[in-house]
Design an enzyme around this catalytic site. Structure first.
Site, PDB file in Angstrom:
ATOM      1  N   LYS A  32      -2.281  43.598 -25.762  1.00 37.91           N
ATOM      2  CA  LYS A  32      -2.437  44.811 -24.947  1.00 37.91           C
ATOM      3  C   LYS A  32      -1.357  45.841 -25.262  1.00 37.91           C
ATOM      4  O   LYS A  32      -1.642  47.012 -25.488  1.00 37.91           O
ATOM      5  CB  LYS A  32      -2.376  44.469 -23.460  1.00 37.91           C
ATOM      6  CG  LYS A  32      -3.501  43.644 -22.929  1.00 37.91           C
ATOM      7  CD  LYS A  32      -3.532  43.610 -21.413  1.00 37.91           C
ATOM      8  CE  LYS A  32      -2.199  43.379 -20.765  1.00 37.91           C
ATOM      9  NZ  LYS A  32      -1.552  42.120 -21.145  1.00 37.91           N
ATOM     10  N   THR A  33      -0.116  45.379 -25.244  1.00 40.38           N
ATOM     11  CA  THR A  33       0.994  46.303 -25.488  1.00 40.38           C
ATOM     12  C   THR A  33       0.966  46.825 -26.918  1.00 40.38           C
ATOM     13  O   THR A  33       1.116  48.025 -27.164  1.00 40.38           O
ATOM     14  CB  THR A  33       2.334  45.599 -25.206  1.00 40.38           C
ATOM     15  OG1 THR A  33       2.372  45.196 -23.836  1.00 40.38           O
ATOM     16  CG2 THR A  33       3.500  46.522 -25.481  1.00 40.38           C
TER      17      THR A  33
ATOM     18  N   SER B 192      -1.428  37.815 -21.441  1.00 45.34           N
ATOM     19  CA  SER B 192      -0.196  37.873 -22.212  1.00 45.34           C
ATOM     20  C   SER B 192      -0.403  37.315 -23.613  1.00 45.34           C
ATOM     21  O   SER B 192      -0.999  36.245 -23.797  1.00 45.34           O
ATOM     22  CB  SER B 192       0.895  37.071 -21.495  1.00 45.34           C
ATOM     23  OG  SER B 192       2.057  36.991 -22.262  1.00 45.34           O
TER      24      SER B 192
ATOM     25  N   ARG C 270       6.564  32.734 -16.075  1.00 44.59           N
ATOM     26  CA  ARG C 270       6.201  32.657 -14.662  1.00 44.59           C
ATOM     27  C   ARG C 270       6.059  31.207 -14.211  1.00 44.59           C
ATOM     28  O   ARG C 270       5.831  30.301 -15.013  1.00 44.59           O
ATOM     29  CB  ARG C 270       4.880  33.391 -14.405  1.00 44.59           C
ATOM     30  CG  ARG C 270       4.943  34.888 -14.567  1.00 44.59           C
ATOM     31  CD  ARG C 270       3.611  35.537 -14.216  1.00 44.59           C
ATOM     32  NE  ARG C 270       2.520  35.046 -15.051  1.00 44.59           N
ATOM     33  CZ  ARG C 270       1.603  34.171 -14.647  1.00 44.59           C
ATOM     34  NH1 ARG C 270       1.620  33.699 -13.411  1.00 44.59           N
ATOM     35  NH2 ARG C 270       0.637  33.771 -15.462  1.00 44.59           N
TER      36      ARG C 270
ATOM     37  N   LYS D  60       5.103  40.988 -11.453  1.00 42.63           N
ATOM     38  CA  LYS D  60       3.787  40.430 -11.142  1.00 42.63           C
ATOM     39  C   LYS D  60       3.543  40.285  -9.645  1.00 42.63           C
ATOM     40  O   LYS D  60       2.393  40.249  -9.200  1.00 42.63           O
ATOM     41  CB  LYS D  60       3.604  39.081 -11.848  1.00 42.63           C
ATOM     42  CG  LYS D  60       3.470  39.202 -13.362  1.00 42.63           C
ATOM     43  CD  LYS D  60       2.325  40.133 -13.759  1.00 42.63           C
ATOM     44  CE  LYS D  60       2.130  40.175 -15.262  1.00 42.63           C
ATOM     45  NZ  LYS D  60       1.082  41.162 -15.673  1.00 42.63           N
TER      46      LYS D  60
ATOM     47  N   ASP E 290       0.128  47.571 -19.281  1.00 39.53           N
ATOM     48  CA  ASP E 290      -0.203  46.292 -18.652  1.00 39.53           C
ATOM     49  C   ASP E 290      -1.033  46.358 -17.373  1.00 39.53           C
ATOM     50  O   ASP E 290      -1.900  45.524 -17.182  1.00 39.53           O
ATOM     51  CB  ASP E 290       1.093  45.538 -18.344  1.00 39.53           C
ATOM     52  CG  ASP E 290       0.866  44.063 -18.061  1.00 39.53           C
ATOM     53  OD1 ASP E 290       0.065  43.439 -18.768  1.00 39.53           O
ATOM     54  OD2 ASP E 290       1.502  43.534 -17.140  1.00 39.53           O
TER      55      ASP E 290
ATOM     56  N   HIS F 212      -5.792  44.349 -15.163  1.00 42.08           N
ATOM     57  CA  HIS F 212      -4.748  43.812 -16.030  1.00 42.08           C
ATOM     58  C   HIS F 212      -5.066  44.294 -17.437  1.00 42.08           C
ATOM     59  O   HIS F 212      -5.722  43.617 -18.220  1.00 42.08           O
ATOM     60  CB  HIS F 212      -4.753  42.286 -15.959  1.00 42.08           C
ATOM     61  CG  HIS F 212      -3.586  41.656 -16.655  1.00 42.08           C
ATOM     62  ND1 HIS F 212      -3.645  40.412 -17.212  1.00 42.08           N
ATOM     63  CD2 HIS F 212      -2.317  42.106 -16.877  1.00 42.08           C
ATOM     64  CE1 HIS F 212      -2.478  40.106 -17.750  1.00 42.08           C
ATOM     65  NE2 HIS F 212      -1.657  41.122 -17.558  1.00 42.08           N
TER      66      HIS F 212
ATOM     67  N   ARG G 231      11.161  38.902 -24.302  1.00 43.81           N
ATOM     68  CA  ARG G 231      10.604  40.111 -23.679  1.00 43.81           C
ATOM     69  C   ARG G 231      11.556  41.295 -23.780  1.00 43.81           C
ATOM     70  O   ARG G 231      12.779  41.147 -23.812  1.00 43.81           O
ATOM     71  CB  ARG G 231      10.316  39.856 -22.203  1.00 43.81           C
ATOM     72  CG  ARG G 231       9.203  38.860 -21.947  1.00 43.81           C
ATOM     73  CD  ARG G 231       7.849  39.498 -22.067  1.00 43.81           C
ATOM     74  NE  ARG G 231       6.768  38.551 -21.871  1.00 43.81           N
ATOM     75  CZ  ARG G 231       5.499  38.904 -21.668  1.00 43.81           C
ATOM     76  NH1 ARG G 231       5.175  40.191 -21.645  1.00 43.81           N
ATOM     77  NH2 ARG G 231       4.573  38.003 -21.504  1.00 43.81           N
TER      78      ARG G 231
END
Length: 523
Positions: free
Chosen positions: A234-235, A230, A55, A194, A249, A213, A315
């Site tokens: 989490k994933t 990130s 980003r 996002k 997410d 988030h 990704r």
């Protein structure tokens, strides 16, 4: 009304070719034909994002007008753009898109029908259209419909700061009154995802929905949510074969329960291991998945998931249906456990700690983790300690207290158990073993840590269990990985000072019990 006329309402009148809601097969074929990416041996589409492999937060702007002036927390994160500049930028992007081949996807955001948002994504590349189709929800009703919001995605457009009121040749601008998102000058697909999360963070709180988030899943003992930035896991931790995945997410938490904002996953896959993360690995090798910046042999078309020469931030974007145990409707009951994930770069936080409600509120406001190379443009090769409010400051549009009060309200309503889990590094510079982290999280969720003996951290005040099934006792104490006890205490004290300095931004608006739970550096 025809498809072309529907685009004409926003100013796109003469596209050279228009593809309306094409399927995966059509989009993959179009992307390969236009040389937007390569088809790997396993059938997955591999694309590059050019100079931007993450980003560009400094290039995100929100339009400041009478509707948003008092509601947005303006500053370094939420940069303002004038309505006049937004109108100019919109006009120039529309002119740029005119006469081009365009791909349109009508998508939804929000699995709860009561809070569902219709989003139209217009882009000039097929692979970005496939990304949008994978990451968002399919529309609740078939056929072309009028959207609540439109995203104009023009990665080949070059913005001009003097004309467009932005910072550089890249711009992400959100006009809440116009219900329009403009993205230009970057091919990084995460900006599409996002931008929708950002607008939901603005729209949901007035509806008494907490935007989060976080990832979420459901097991025999109930639902759990995992907050984290990130790279914190989490994933990975939510994709547990023994639990049903709600999402990886972004979620909302209403009185009725939790619901996914999205219909897909955007997993970071550097060094992805087939044995440790079989579901994500399998999904990342299926036809229809989009891989960003993953190394591929141009002759054999075989992938190398360990190659980080392009970026650490490789990704995989795939629809939730590619995960065998995904929750079919993207919804779950209110969570019984909240897990806050951090990737401590300095080896001083315990791998797992049980939090009081006040501590949970404090760590939610603090949002400590370490950013690693590749997740944002401009980061160096070393981890950087950071505090990201609500574990998602770049996307939180309103004052932090708005989200913190919603979280405190939900915890109190449901008497939720809260945990802080460190997925970062120990004192030897080694990453926490995933097997240990999974064991600790499973023990927290299934009640195995209830009533066990605990120890208190002398600097952070955190209580960690001294025993946990399938985890060596020495792995639970962060000090045991340090050869020099004094060096450990010095580093812990330095981090505590960082916590204390950061909390100064919120102390004036924090409740008294949260102030009492705040970390203070030893004198």
């Amino acid at each position: 009304m025809s498809s072309d006329k529907r685009l004409a309402t926003i100013g796109i009148t003469e596209p050279c070719a228009l593809h309306w809601n094409p399927g995966r097969e059509v989009l993959v074929e179009a992307a390969v034909r236009a040389q937007e990416g390569l088809l790997a041996a396993q059938g997955v589409l591999v694309c590059r994002t050019g100079a931007f492999t993450g980003r560009s937060p400094e290039d995100k702007f929100l339009v400041r007008d009478a509707d948003t002036d008092q509601d947005i927390d303006w500053g370094k994160v939420n940069r303002e753009m004038t309505p006049e500049s937004f109108a100019t930028l919109r006009h120039r992007i529309l002119r740029h898109l005119g006469g081009r081949e365009l791909f349109v996807q009508d998508c939804d955001a929000g699995a709860d029908p009561a809070h569902r948002l219709a989003v139209r994504v217009v882009t000039e590349q097929a692979w970005h259209s496939l990304f949008a189709r994978n990451i968002f929800l399919r529309p609740s009703s078939p056929g072309v419909r009028d959207p609540d919001w439109t995203i104009l995605h023009a990665p080949s457009f070059t913005a001009n700061p003097e004309i467009d009121g932005c910072r550089s040749s890249t711009v992400i601008a959100i006009g809440f009154s116009e219900r329009l998102v403009l993205i230009a000058g970057t091919y990084y697909a995460g900006e599409i995802k996002k931008s929708v999360f950002t607008l939901l963070n603005y729209l949901m709180p007035p509806e008494d929905v907490m935007p989060m988030h976080c990832s979420a899943n459901i097991g025999p003992e109930g639902a759990a949510v995992f907050f984290g930035l990130s790279g914190t896991g989490k994933t990975t931790l939510s994709a547990d074969p023994g639990r049903e995945l709600i999402g990886d997410d972004e979620h909302g938490w209403s009185h009725n329960g939790i619901f996914n904002f999205e219909g897909g996953c955007y997993a970071k896959i550097i060094d992805l291991d087939r044995d440790a993360e079989p579901e994500i690995h399998a999904a990342s090798h299926r036809f229809g998945t989009v891989l960003e910046n993953v190394a591929i042999n141009p002759d054999t078309r075989l992938l190398d998931l360990t190659d980080r020469r392009i970026t650490e931030n490789t990704r995989s974007c795939y629809p939730l249906e590619f995960i065998p145990n995904a929750c079919p409707d993207g919804r779950g009951p209110p969570p019984k456990n909240i897990v806050m994930l951090t990737a401590d770069a300095f080896g001083v936080l315990p791998p797992i700690s049980k939090l009081t409600t006040a501590q949970a509120m404090y760590h939610f406001l603090s949002g400590y983790t370490a950013k690693v190379a590749g997740t944002e443009r401009g980061l160096g090769s070393k981890p950087v300690a950071t505090f990201s409010t609500c574990f998602g400051a770049p996307f939180m549009v309103r004052r932090p207290s708005v989200y913190a009060e919603l979280l405190g309200k939900r915890i109190a309503e449901r008497k939720v158990d809260c945990w802080l889990v460190n997925t970062g590094w120990n004192g030897r510079g080694e990453r926490m073993p995933l097997a240990h982290t999974r064991a600790m999280v499973n023990a927290a969720l299934n009640g195995s840590l209830d009533g066990v003996e605990v120890a208190q951290h002398p600097v952070f005040g955190l209580y960690w269990p001294t025993t946990c099934p399938n985890v060596p006792p020495e792995a639970l104490d962060p000090s045991t990985s340090w050869e020099d006890r004094t060096a450990y205490e010095t580093r812990a004290t330095a981090l505590a000072q960082d916590f204390e300095t950061n909390f100064g931004h919120f102390e004036g608006e924090a409740p008294d019990e949260v102030k009492a739970a705040a970390i203070r550096a030893p004198a």
